[in-house]
Every structure is written in C-alpha cells, then in structure tokens.
Design an enzyme around this catalytic site. Sequence first.
Site, mmCIF file in Angstrom:
data_model
loop_
_atom_site.group_PDB
_atom_site.id
_atom_site.type_symbol
_atom_site.label_atom_id
_atom_site.label_comp_id
_atom_site.label_asym_id
_atom_site.label_seq_id
_atom_site.Cartn_x
_atom_site.Cartn_y
_atom_site.Cartn_z
ATOM 1 N N SER A 268 -61.963 61.669 -4.660
ATOM 2 C CA SER A 268 -62.128 62.871 -5.473
ATOM 3 C C SER A 268 -60.868 63.140 -6.281
ATOM 4 C CB SER A 268 -62.411 64.069 -4.580
ATOM 5 O OG SER A 268 -61.217 64.481 -3.968
ATOM 6 N N LYS A 269 -61.069 63.824 -7.391
ATOM 7 C CA LYS A 269 -59.936 64.144 -8.261
ATOM 8 C C LYS A 269 -58.903 64.963 -7.517
ATOM 9 C CE LYS A 269 -60.475 63.931 -13.098
ATOM 10 N NZ LYS A 269 -60.752 64.618 -14.332
ATOM 11 N N ARG A 270 -59.407 65.857 -6.679
ATOM 12 C CA ARG A 270 -58.489 66.752 -5.990
ATOM 13 C C ARG A 270 -57.519 65.954 -5.102
ATOM 14 N NH1 ARG A 270 -58.077 69.555 -1.602
ATOM 15 N NH2 ARG A 270 -59.868 68.515 -0.700
ATOM 16 N N SER A 272 -56.827 62.750 -5.435
ATOM 17 C CA SER A 272 -56.036 61.751 -6.135
ATOM 18 C C SER A 272 -55.023 62.384 -7.090
ATOM 19 C CB SER A 272 -56.953 60.820 -6.922
ATOM 20 O OG SER A 272 -57.620 61.545 -7.913
ATOM 21 N N ARG A 273 -55.153 63.650 -7.287
ATOM 22 C CA ARG A 273 -54.302 64.367 -8.233
ATOM 23 C C ARG A 273 -52.835 64.263 -7.827
ATOM 24 N NH1 ARG A 273 -54.809 65.952 -13.029
ATOM 25 N NH2 ARG A 273 -57.013 66.340 -12.931
#
Length: 504
Positions: A268-270, A272-273
């Site tokens: 998820s972007k969260r 991997s952010r």
Amino acid sequence: MEKRVRVRFAPSPTGGLHMGGVRTALFNYLFAKRHNGDFILRIEDTDQTRFVEGAEEYIVNALKWCGIEPNEGVGFGDGEHKPYRQSERKTSGVYKKYADKLIDSGHAYYAFDTSEELDEMRKRLEAAKVVAPQYNAVTRQNMRNSLTLPEDEVTQLLDSGKPYVVRLKVPRNEEIRFQDIIRGWVVVNSSQVDDKVLLKSDGMPTYHLAHIVDDIEMKISHAVRGEEWLPSAPAHILIYRYLGLENEMPKLAHLPLILNPDGNGKISKRESRFPVFPLSWKDPRENAPFIGYREAGYYPEAFVNVLALLGWNPGNNEEVFSIEDLSKLFDFERVNKSGAKFDPEKAKWFNQQYLRKKTDKELAIAFNPFLIEKGIQVSPSFLEEYCRLVKEKAQFVHEFWQYGSFIFEEPTAYDDKVIQKKWNPDVKQLFIKLKNKLEILENWTSHELHELFASAQNELGKLDMQLLRVLITGVAGGPQLFDVMALLGKEKTIKRLNTAFDKL
Ligand code: GLU
C-alpha cells in the site's frame, strides 16, 4: 570489451519517493559500487502536467538521508554528461534529432488526432468489444496521421503549426525478444504493443523516447528499474533497433514488485511512503499529512538494510548488512523474479538491531528531545544510564519513554493484579522493615541494593521482588529493579515506598 558500468536512477519529480523507488536507487547504487562504476541521478521531468514543486529536492534529500549518493546528477555534481534534467536537455534539440531519425527511416510518423478523435476511437473499439483498445498497426489506418493523409496535407498541417505527436510505428504481429538480467528471455508479440507517443509538438519527448536518448548519450550500461516498466520494454527494444543502436542498448534489469506481508497485492502507498523531506513541503495529492520512515524513527542504515533484502538475498542466513557490506556482495544473480514481501514487523526488528549498536551516549542524545518536549530535564549521565536500562526492549528511540516513564513520574496507581494477589497487612509489615534497612544503606548502588535485598530475604523471610517493583514504579515489569532503584536514588525510592504504604 565490456562497457564501463554506468547506471542511473531516473525518477520523475511527481511526488515523494516511495519505498520501491528508493530500492531501485539502492540496487543501482550497490551495483555501481560493486563494479567500480558510476551512478547517476537523472530527473525525468518531461511530463509537465505531473510536475510537483519540491519533489526533486525531496528525492535528493531522501537519497542523502539513506546514504545512497550518486556520483553524478541533479543535486550531486556534474559530470561529462550534464545536464541531468530532461527539461534542460531538451533545449539542445537532442530528442527531436532522434525522433526525426525515426521519422526519416519510416519507423515513426506524425499523428494529428485531437483528444476527441482519440476518445471516439476508444469508444468505437470498446463497442466492438476490443479488450485493450489502442493506437496500433490496425487502428492507425482509420486515424489522421502521416500514414493515412496525403503528403501535401501533412506538410500543410505541420507548417500551419497544428498540434501533433510523433508516434512509433510498431509492426503488426512480429515477435520481439529481449533478455532481462533478472527474468531471462522475454518474448512479446508486437500486436500487444501500441504505437507509443515519442514526441509532442512543443518538442517535449515522452518518457519512452527521452530515457532511451539519455541512456545512449549518457553511456548507460544497465537500465535497472521497477517491474512496472517491463510492459514498455518491447517498444523500447524496437526504438533501439530502428535507431540502429541495438548494440548500444543498456542491459535491462526489471526489479520485482514489493508485496504486502501476506504476499497478495502490491504494497500500500501508506506503507511504502517515504518522506524524509522538510515539513514545509507536502505532496499536494495527499490529503492527510503522512509520516515516513525517518519520522517513524527508523535509522537510515536499518531502512537501507530492509530495502536491500526486498528481492535480493545474500545466499545465506545473514540478515544484517551495512551499505558497505552490501556494495561488496550485491549482484543481480541473487535478485528474484517473484515479488518481494515487505514485512513491517521485520522492518522494526531491523531497526532494533541498529539501535543496539548505538552507544548509550548516542541514545541519550537522541532521546533527550523527547524528554525536553515533556518538560523534563536531567543530567547527561542520568539520561545515559536511563537509556542503558530501557534500550533492551525498544525498537525505536521514542519508545524509551514507554519502557521507563515511571522513573520520571511517580506512580498514580499500582498494578491491580499484583496487589490483589500479594498485598496484605503482614506483607506490608515486612516491606516496612525492608524500607528501614534501605534508609540506612550508605552506598546506594545497584550491587549494594541487591546484597541488601538478599540479606533481608534471609532475615525476614520471603520478600516478593515483583511487589517491591510495583510499590516503587506502579507497574509489574521493567528493567532490572535494583538498577531502577539505583537510578532513582535513595530519597525518591524511600519517598515512593512511603507513599505506597499510605495509599495501600
Ligand atoms: N522516469 C521513470 C520513473 O519514474 C524511470 C524508469 C526508468 O528507469 O527507465 O520510474
């Protein structure tokens, strides 16, 4: 002769760097180091509609924080092949030169279709149940381009300044074969490849053309990038071929996707952010402010270690590697094709390994701001000792508070379970006797306290150590109790015991 190793990380400045992007940078960096080559940071900013102010600075700072330092490129110094921003490279006309070459040899053409016309085409194809509608060898025949329009009309359109794009003329039903260092031979039929846009009328190239031109001009030996670029690779092969530059083509390596811990789906972007950027900057596409690995308390060394093992393995069970170790070991032979699972819990474990390598002094310096924020000020030696006591369990420095806050704050309650089970008037009398002994102890050290407790046990009978802990700290667990008492000091310990006797 083998080409000198020259690799590049080529992000587009469209937002913050994600985990996958940093891993691509890291693998490029390690490969360059391993082979005494060059590592270049190139900014691919040809798509001005997706340009995000501040993103480039973010990328540079993120790499610096990780210690993944290119030796050429934006933010890292010029080499022979400057400039390193595609928007700046464009002014030399280099992209147009290559596009013209493709047009002249009949491998690219002008297309004048408006976006409405392209929309119509898509709808028409969708209505005809075409699965993936695209501009290709078949559909281009019904569109407005230099292959279908009379020559004089094309000249006239071009002269009149009508907007156009240059498209790659992808052949119908031809087998395209290429080798990927990680995946081996890849074979794709050209019918699956669309006539990619290479250049727009303002002379701005798309990624497909620009990166190829730059890779050639910058003498790139290996193009290492994420798996998401694999589907475009066949078109790139054709471009090299049509330019007559297949021999100059960098070797390709497409890195595996990063997956969720359970292995289903891309991360998820969260998760991997990865923000490591001044707070003044915020990705405009993010609604809520996000915290990144740096803000979450990760050490850059730990983060890099985690990234290195996402897709690569050393071939043995070792897990903890510094970036220097990695740059001696890394090679693509040990990079997997299949997706790499990212386990956030394991990432924390890695941080803990690096935390344990820090000296108590370093930890104290890192933890001090958390105390200051709470209005607590203690001497450096006190803080160092505190860090020594609490560091065992902590994975992050900020957790030092939760593992020992009772040292700074007197208990307001006492562990109910322990009190219910172990506290009664007889026990209280015993503990009062113990306190009396403590009051006259001269040398208030952990060792002496231990001795005193042992001899009190002999003399007074069973004294429950956990109970003593609860009386002093309020909680049933924590660092070695005599160490805690030593750090608290005699006065505070006695005071806390008196308070407990009053309250309980
Ligand atoms: N600009 C591309 C990106 O943002 C680079 C892909 C490549 O390395 O060729 O990922």
